[in-house]
Design a protein around this motif. Structure first.
Motif, PDB file in Angstrom:
ATOM      1  N   PRO A  10      32.827  51.910  26.125  1.00 36.49           N
ATOM      2  CA  PRO A  10      31.907  51.264  25.182  1.00 36.49           C
ATOM      3  C   PRO A  10      32.194  49.779  25.011  1.00 36.49           C
ATOM      4  O   PRO A  10      33.330  49.337  25.164  1.00 36.49           O
ATOM      5  N   SER A  11      31.141  49.035  24.703  1.00 34.67           N
ATOM      6  CA  SER A  11      31.283  47.603  24.455  1.00 34.67           C
ATOM      7  C   SER A  11      32.266  47.382  23.316  1.00 34.67           C
ATOM      8  O   SER A  11      32.222  48.082  22.304  1.00 34.67           O
ATOM      9  N   GLY A  12      33.176  46.438  23.487  1.00 36.35           N
ATOM     10  CA  GLY A  12      34.142  46.134  22.440  1.00 36.35           C
ATOM     11  C   GLY A  12      35.444  46.901  22.593  1.00 36.35           C
ATOM     12  O   GLY A  12      36.375  46.704  21.815  1.00 36.35           O
ATOM     13  N   VAL A  13      35.551  47.758  23.611  1.00 37.06           N
ATOM     14  CA  VAL A  13      36.768  48.560  23.752  1.00 37.06           C
ATOM     15  C   VAL A  13      37.921  47.746  24.340  1.00 37.06           C
ATOM     16  O   VAL A  13      39.078  48.168  24.264  1.00 37.06           O
ATOM     17  N   GLY A  14      37.587  46.596  24.929  1.00 35.80           N
ATOM     18  CA  GLY A  14      38.649  45.749  25.490  1.00 35.80           C
ATOM     19  C   GLY A  14      38.689  45.763  27.012  1.00 35.80           C
ATOM     20  O   GLY A  14      39.710  45.430  27.609  1.00 35.80           O
ATOM     21  N   LYS A  15      37.557  46.086  27.655  1.00 33.68           N
ATOM     22  CA  LYS A  15      37.513  46.111  29.120  1.00 33.68           C
ATOM     23  C   LYS A  15      37.910  44.748  29.694  1.00 33.68           C
ATOM     24  O   LYS A  15      38.647  44.668  30.667  1.00 33.68           O
ATOM     25  N   GLY A  16      37.387  43.685  29.076  1.00 36.97           N
ATOM     26  CA  GLY A  16      37.639  42.333  29.603  1.00 36.97           C
ATOM     27  C   GLY A  16      39.115  41.972  29.537  1.00 36.97           C
ATOM     28  O   GLY A  16      39.656  41.387  30.490  1.00 36.97           O
ATOM     29  N   SER A  17      39.781  42.332  28.440  1.00 41.10           N
ATOM     30  CA  SER A  17      41.205  41.991  28.297  1.00 41.10           C
ATOM     31  C   SER A  17      42.056  42.788  29.277  1.00 41.10           C
ATOM     32  O   SER A  17      42.990  42.256  29.889  1.00 41.10           O
ATOM     33  N   VAL A  18      41.736  44.073  29.441  1.00 46.20           N
ATOM     34  CA  VAL A  18      42.481  44.893  30.400  1.00 46.20           C
ATOM     35  C   VAL A  18      42.266  44.344  31.808  1.00 46.20           C
ATOM     36  O   VAL A  18      43.223  44.155  32.578  1.00 46.20           O
ATOM     37  N   HIS A  19      41.027  44.051  32.112  1.00 49.37           N
ATOM     38  CA  HIS A  19      40.682  43.517  33.423  1.00 49.37           C
ATOM     39  C   HIS A  19      41.470  42.242  33.713  1.00 49.37           C
ATOM     40  O   HIS A  19      42.069  42.085  34.782  1.00 49.37           O
ATOM     41  N   ALA A  20      41.499  41.316  32.747  1.00 54.00           N
ATOM     42  CA  ALA A  20      42.216  40.050  32.936  1.00 54.00           C
ATOM     43  C   ALA A  20      43.700  40.317  33.216  1.00 54.00           C
ATOM     44  O   ALA A  20      44.294  39.693  34.094  1.00 54.00           O
ATOM     45  N   GLY A  21      44.276  41.273  32.499  1.00 53.72           N
ATOM     46  CA  GLY A  21      45.692  41.577  32.668  1.00 53.72           C
ATOM     47  C   GLY A  21      46.016  42.207  34.017  1.00 53.72           C
ATOM     48  O   GLY A  21      47.127  42.070  34.537  1.00 53.72           O
ATOM     49  N   LEU A  22      45.052  42.890  34.618  1.00 52.39           N
ATOM     50  CA  LEU A  22      45.293  43.585  35.890  1.00 52.39           C
ATOM     51  C   LEU A  22      45.606  42.619  37.022  1.00 52.39           C
ATOM     52  O   LEU A  22      46.368  42.939  37.936  1.00 52.39           O
ATOM     53  N   HIS A  23      45.022  41.414  36.958  1.00 46.47           N
ATOM     54  CA  HIS A  23      45.223  40.464  38.058  1.00 46.47           C
ATOM     55  C   HIS A  23      46.693  40.061  38.196  1.00 46.47           C
ATOM     56  O   HIS A  23      47.148  39.747  39.282  1.00 46.47           O
ATOM     57  N   GLY A  24      47.427  40.075  37.082  1.00 47.56           N
ATOM     58  CA  GLY A  24      48.851  39.754  37.137  1.00 47.56           C
ATOM     59  C   GLY A  24      49.703  40.932  37.625  1.00 47.56           C
ATOM     60  O   GLY A  24      50.859  40.752  37.982  1.00 47.56           O
ATOM     61  N   LEU A  25      49.139  42.114  37.639  1.00 52.79           N
ATOM     62  CA  LEU A  25      49.924  43.312  37.975  1.00 52.79           C
ATOM     63  C   LEU A  25      49.627  43.860  39.370  1.00 52.79           C
ATOM     64  O   LEU A  25      50.416  44.621  39.915  1.00 52.79           O
ATOM     65  N   LEU A  26      48.480  43.493  39.937  1.00 53.76           N
ATOM     66  CA  LEU A  26      48.063  44.081  41.216  1.00 53.76           C
ATOM     67  C   LEU A  26      47.689  42.985  42.207  1.00 53.76           C
ATOM     68  O   LEU A  26      47.001  42.032  41.836  1.00 53.76           O
ATOM     69  N   ASP A  27      48.096  43.141  43.457  1.00 48.05           N
ATOM     70  CA  ASP A  27      47.651  42.230  44.520  1.00 48.05           C
ATOM     71  C   ASP A  27      46.305  42.695  45.058  1.00 48.05           C
ATOM     72  O   ASP A  27      45.962  43.866  44.954  1.00 48.05           O
ATOM     73  N   GLY A  28      45.600  41.782  45.687  1.00 48.19           N
ATOM     74  CA  GLY A  28      44.404  42.151  46.441  1.00 48.19           C
ATOM     75  C   GLY A  28      43.249  42.629  45.591  1.00 48.19           C
ATOM     76  O   GLY A  28      42.374  43.353  46.058  1.00 48.19           O
ATOM     77  N   LEU A  29      43.251  42.189  44.319  1.00 42.32           N
ATOM     78  CA  LEU A  29      42.192  42.635  43.409  1.00 42.32           C
ATOM     79  C   LEU A  29      41.105  41.561  43.332  1.00 42.32           C
ATOM     80  O   LEU A  29      41.405  40.395  43.115  1.00 42.32           O
TER      81      LEU A  29
END
Ligand code: 5GP
Length: 190
Positions: free
Chosen positions: A14-33
């Motif tokens: 759902p909108s407002g659940v924090g998808k954008g923040s989780v997504h932003a954080g993933l780039h620091g944890l995973l290569d090739g994203l």
């Protein structure tokens, strides 16, 4: 879709659940994203750049994208339309990249139908009230828009059973780490 090592990951909820923040954080944890940049008919919010946050298009352009099958999926959401351009996603997967789509639920279910091998992740808030608080904290939208988004969110919560995994966004770092681990597992074919 999976090319040689490529994977499509859908991050929904759902909108407002924090998808954008989780997504932003993933780039620091995973290569090739790679991030899929959606097309939308919504107006840019302050600070949103065309081609980065979204491709901001008019209705006629969006109609044309649908008619030419240029979108992998699309959905109407709170008065605007949003869709995932197909060509850049297919290119990236063919290059073995992991492509992340941060999209709402109807679109996620279309990806499930068209690309059954995609990894579908559904974020949920620890409690529904939290969504309202997050939408209000963002404070960029009118009361009517917030109400429309909350109404949609209630319906969206019902779709979680169709996803591969449901992840609770109780704590941003913990949730992001869990999502990264799920993507890692899918990439190693587990
Ligand atoms: P917002 O207007 O807040 O940027 O996005 C509204 C909703 O549309 C969010 O849930 C967002 O994830 C979703 N969304 C963004 N891009 C797409 C897309 O390409 N397709 C679909 N189906 N939803 C999208």
């Amino acid at each position: 879709m999976s090319g040689p090592g490529g994977l499509v990951v859908v991050l929904s909820g759902p909108s407002g659940v924090g998808k954008g923040s989780v997504h932003a954080g993933l780039h620091g944890l995973l290569d090739g994203l790679e991030t899929s940049v959606s097309a939308t008919t919504r107006a840019p919010r302050p600070g949103e750049r065309d081609g980065v946050a979204y491709h901001f298009v008019d209705d006629a352009t969006f109609d044309r994208m649908i008619a030419t099958d240029a979108l992998l999926e699309w959905a109407a959401y709170a008065g605007n339309r949003y869709g995932t351009p197909r060509a850049p996603l297919e290119d990236a997967v063919a290059r073995g990249r992991t492509v992340l789509l941060e999209i709402e639920v109807q679109g996620a279910l279309q990806v499930r139908a068209r690309l059954p091998e995609a990894l579908l992740l559904f974020l949920v808030p620890p409690a529904f009230d939290e969504l309202e608080r997050r939408l209000r904290d963002r404070a960029t939208e009118s009361e009517a828009t917030i109400q429309a988004r909350l109404e949609v969110a209630r319906g969206e919560m019902a779709a979680q059973d169709d996803f591969d995994h449901v992840v609770v966004n109780d704590d941003l770092d913990r949730c992001t780490a869990e999502v990264a681990a799920l993507i890692d597992r899918a990439r190693s074919g587990l």
